[in-house]
Write a protein that holds these residues in place. Structure first.
Motif, mmCIF file in Angstrom:
data_model
loop_
_atom_site.group_PDB
_atom_site.id
_atom_site.type_symbol
_atom_site.label_atom_id
_atom_site.label_comp_id
_atom_site.label_asym_id
_atom_site.label_seq_id
_atom_site.Cartn_x
_atom_site.Cartn_y
_atom_site.Cartn_z
ATOM 1 N N LYS A 12 -1.621 2.536 -7.010
ATOM 2 C CA LYS A 12 -1.854 2.910 -8.409
ATOM 3 C C LYS A 12 -0.612 2.677 -9.267
ATOM 4 O O LYS A 12 -0.715 2.220 -10.405
ATOM 5 C CB LYS A 12 -2.275 4.373 -8.499
ATOM 6 N N ILE A 13 0.555 2.983 -8.720
ATOM 7 C CA ILE A 13 1.807 2.744 -9.445
ATOM 8 C C ILE A 13 1.984 1.255 -9.712
ATOM 9 O O ILE A 13 2.349 0.851 -10.820
ATOM 10 C CB ILE A 13 3.010 3.307 -8.670
ATOM 11 N N ALA A 14 1.718 0.454 -8.696
ATOM 12 C CA ALA A 14 1.851 -0.998 -8.849
ATOM 13 C C ALA A 14 0.937 -1.514 -9.951
ATOM 14 O O ALA A 14 1.361 -2.311 -10.802
ATOM 15 C CB ALA A 14 1.541 -1.693 -7.523
ATOM 16 N N LYS A 15 -0.293 -1.051 -9.952
ATOM 17 C CA LYS A 15 -1.243 -1.486 -10.974
ATOM 18 C C LYS A 15 -0.776 -1.058 -12.366
ATOM 19 O O LYS A 15 -0.794 -1.843 -13.306
ATOM 20 C CB LYS A 15 -2.629 -0.910 -10.680
ATOM 21 N N ARG A 16 -0.343 0.203 -12.469
ATOM 22 C CA ARG A 16 0.112 0.728 -13.761
ATOM 23 C C ARG A 16 1.333 -0.024 -14.290
ATOM 24 O O ARG A 16 1.446 -0.294 -15.475
ATOM 25 C CB ARG A 16 0.452 2.210 -13.622
ATOM 26 N N GLU A 17 2.248 -0.404 -13.378
ATOM 27 C CA GLU A 17 3.486 -1.083 -13.766
ATOM 28 C C GLU A 17 3.341 -2.604 -13.852
ATOM 29 O O GLU A 17 4.277 -3.285 -14.256
ATOM 30 C CB GLU A 17 4.602 -0.732 -12.783
ATOM 31 N N GLY A 18 2.190 -3.123 -13.447
ATOM 32 C CA GLY A 18 1.970 -4.563 -13.470
ATOM 33 C C GLY A 18 2.823 -5.302 -12.445
ATOM 34 O O GLY A 18 3.256 -6.428 -12.675
ATOM 35 N N GLU A 23 6.675 -5.039 -4.419
ATOM 36 C CA GLU A 23 7.769 -4.809 -5.369
ATOM 37 C C GLU A 23 8.029 -3.311 -5.533
ATOM 38 O O GLU A 23 9.185 -2.869 -5.554
ATOM 39 C CB GLU A 23 7.449 -5.410 -6.735
ATOM 40 N N ILE A 24 6.956 -2.544 -5.636
ATOM 41 C CA ILE A 24 7.090 -1.092 -5.785
ATOM 42 C C ILE A 24 7.727 -0.506 -4.534
ATOM 43 O O ILE A 24 8.633 0.324 -4.606
ATOM 44 C CB ILE A 24 5.724 -0.430 -6.078
ATOM 45 N N ARG A 25 7.279 -0.952 -3.375
ATOM 46 C CA ARG A 25 7.845 -0.473 -2.110
ATOM 47 C C ARG A 25 9.339 -0.783 -2.035
ATOM 48 O O ARG A 25 10.137 0.069 -1.628
ATOM 49 C CB ARG A 25 7.107 -1.117 -0.940
ATOM 50 N N GLU A 26 9.725 -2.002 -2.434
ATOM 51 C CA GLU A 26 11.145 -2.386 -2.409
ATOM 52 C C GLU A 26 11.965 -1.499 -3.348
ATOM 53 O O GLU A 26 13.065 -1.060 -2.985
ATOM 54 C CB GLU A 26 11.316 -3.851 -2.819
ATOM 55 N N GLU A 27 11.444 -1.234 -4.540
ATOM 56 C CA GLU A 27 12.145 -0.373 -5.494
ATOM 57 C C GLU A 27 12.282 1.047 -4.936
ATOM 58 O O GLU A 27 13.330 1.684 -5.074
ATOM 59 C CB GLU A 27 11.417 -0.344 -6.831
ATOM 60 N N MET A 28 11.223 1.528 -4.299
ATOM 61 C CA MET A 28 11.273 2.860 -3.710
ATOM 62 C C MET A 28 12.254 2.916 -2.545
ATOM 63 O O MET A 28 13.002 3.888 -2.413
ATOM 64 C CB MET A 28 9.883 3.289 -3.248
ATOM 65 N N GLU A 29 12.254 1.881 -1.722
ATOM 66 C CA GLU A 29 13.180 1.846 -0.585
ATOM 67 C C GLU A 29 14.624 1.873 -1.068
ATOM 68 O O GLU A 29 15.473 2.542 -0.467
ATOM 69 C CB GLU A 29 12.915 0.615 0.279
ATOM 70 N N GLU A 30 14.903 1.160 -2.152
ATOM 71 C CA GLU A 30 16.251 1.154 -2.712
ATOM 72 C C GLU A 30 16.630 2.554 -3.218
ATOM 73 O O GLU A 30 17.721 3.057 -2.946
ATOM 74 C CB GLU A 30 16.344 0.149 -3.859
ATOM 75 N N ALA A 31 15.712 3.196 -3.935
ATOM 76 C CA ALA A 31 15.967 4.546 -4.453
ATOM 77 C C ALA A 31 16.119 5.550 -3.305
ATOM 78 O O ALA A 31 16.983 6.437 -3.358
ATOM 79 C CB ALA A 31 14.842 4.968 -5.389
ATOM 80 N N ILE A 32 15.297 5.409 -2.276
ATOM 81 C CA ILE A 32 15.385 6.288 -1.114
ATOM 82 C C ILE A 32 16.740 6.122 -0.436
ATOM 83 O O ILE A 32 17.382 7.106 -0.059
ATOM 84 C CB ILE A 32 14.221 6.024 -0.130
ATOM 85 N N SER A 56 10.049 6.160 5.185
ATOM 86 C CA SER A 56 9.339 5.080 4.497
ATOM 87 C C SER A 56 8.906 5.618 3.140
ATOM 88 O O SER A 56 8.854 6.843 2.937
ATOM 89 C CB SER A 56 8.105 4.670 5.306
ATOM 90 N N PRO A 57 8.564 4.743 2.199
ATOM 91 C CA PRO A 57 8.060 5.231 0.918
ATOM 92 C C PRO A 57 6.852 6.150 1.079
ATOM 93 O O PRO A 57 6.750 7.170 0.392
ATOM 94 C CB PRO A 57 7.697 3.946 0.162
ATOM 95 N N GLU A 58 5.959 5.813 2.008
ATOM 96 C CA GLU A 58 4.767 6.636 2.224
ATOM 97 C C GLU A 58 5.146 8.024 2.745
ATOM 98 O O GLU A 58 4.613 9.031 2.285
ATOM 99 C CB GLU A 58 3.804 5.952 3.197
ATOM 100 N N LYS A 59 6.046 8.073 3.707
ATOM 101 C CA LYS A 59 6.468 9.364 4.243
ATOM 102 C C LYS A 59 7.211 10.160 3.174
ATOM 103 O O LYS A 59 7.022 11.371 3.056
ATOM 104 C CB LYS A 59 7.351 9.189 5.476
ATOM 105 N N PHE A 60 8.027 9.494 2.382
ATOM 106 C CA PHE A 60 8.758 10.151 1.300
ATOM 107 C C PHE A 60 7.783 10.834 0.342
ATOM 108 O O PHE A 60 7.942 12.009 0.016
ATOM 109 C CB PHE A 60 9.618 9.118 0.563
ATOM 110 N N ILE A 61 6.766 10.099 -0.087
ATOM 111 C CA ILE A 61 5.771 10.656 -1.008
ATOM 112 C C ILE A 61 5.028 11.814 -0.345
ATOM 113 O O ILE A 61 4.845 12.875 -0.959
ATOM 114 C CB ILE A 61 4.764 9.575 -1.462
ATOM 115 N N ALA A 62 4.599 11.636 0.896
ATOM 116 C CA ALA A 62 3.824 12.669 1.586
ATOM 117 C C ALA A 62 4.631 13.952 1.762
ATOM 118 O O ALA A 62 4.139 15.049 1.474
ATOM 119 C CB ALA A 62 3.346 12.141 2.938
ATOM 120 N N VAL A 63 5.862 13.829 2.204
ATOM 121 C CA VAL A 63 6.692 15.014 2.457
ATOM 122 C C VAL A 63 7.023 15.725 1.150
ATOM 123 O O VAL A 63 6.907 16.951 1.051
ATOM 124 C CB VAL A 63 7.974 14.630 3.231
ATOM 125 N N LEU A 64 7.434 14.972 0.138
ATOM 126 C CA LEU A 64 7.793 15.611 -1.123
ATOM 127 C C LEU A 64 6.588 16.226 -1.817
ATOM 128 O O LEU A 64 6.706 17.280 -2.450
ATOM 129 C CB LEU A 64 8.514 14.635 -2.047
#
Length: 71
Positions: A12-18, A23-32, A56-64
């Protein structure tokens, strides 16, 4: 939140950001990684994800999301 729901959130984030999901995963991995390497928050990271564990980005989102739901 399950890992499946976290994957859906990334989609959903990818779609919203175009952008692509990768790309979203890479940006999240960098921020993580930036957060992971922050010595001031190391204890919190270790308590959330395990000592020295880079989530991983998925685990980060799930845990937080579970942490937020507790509050």
């Amino acid at each position: 939140m399950s890992k499946r729901a976290a994957k859906d959130a990334i989609k959903k984030i990818a779609k919203r950001e175009g952008k692509s999901e990768s790309e979203i995963r890479e940006e999240m991995e960098e921020a993580i990684m930036i957060g992971f390497l922050n010595k001031d928050t190391r204890d919190k990271w270790d308590s959330l994800f395990g000592s020295g564990q880079l989530p991983s980005p998925e685990k980060f989102i799930a845990v937080l999301s579970m942490e937020v739901a507790k509050r």
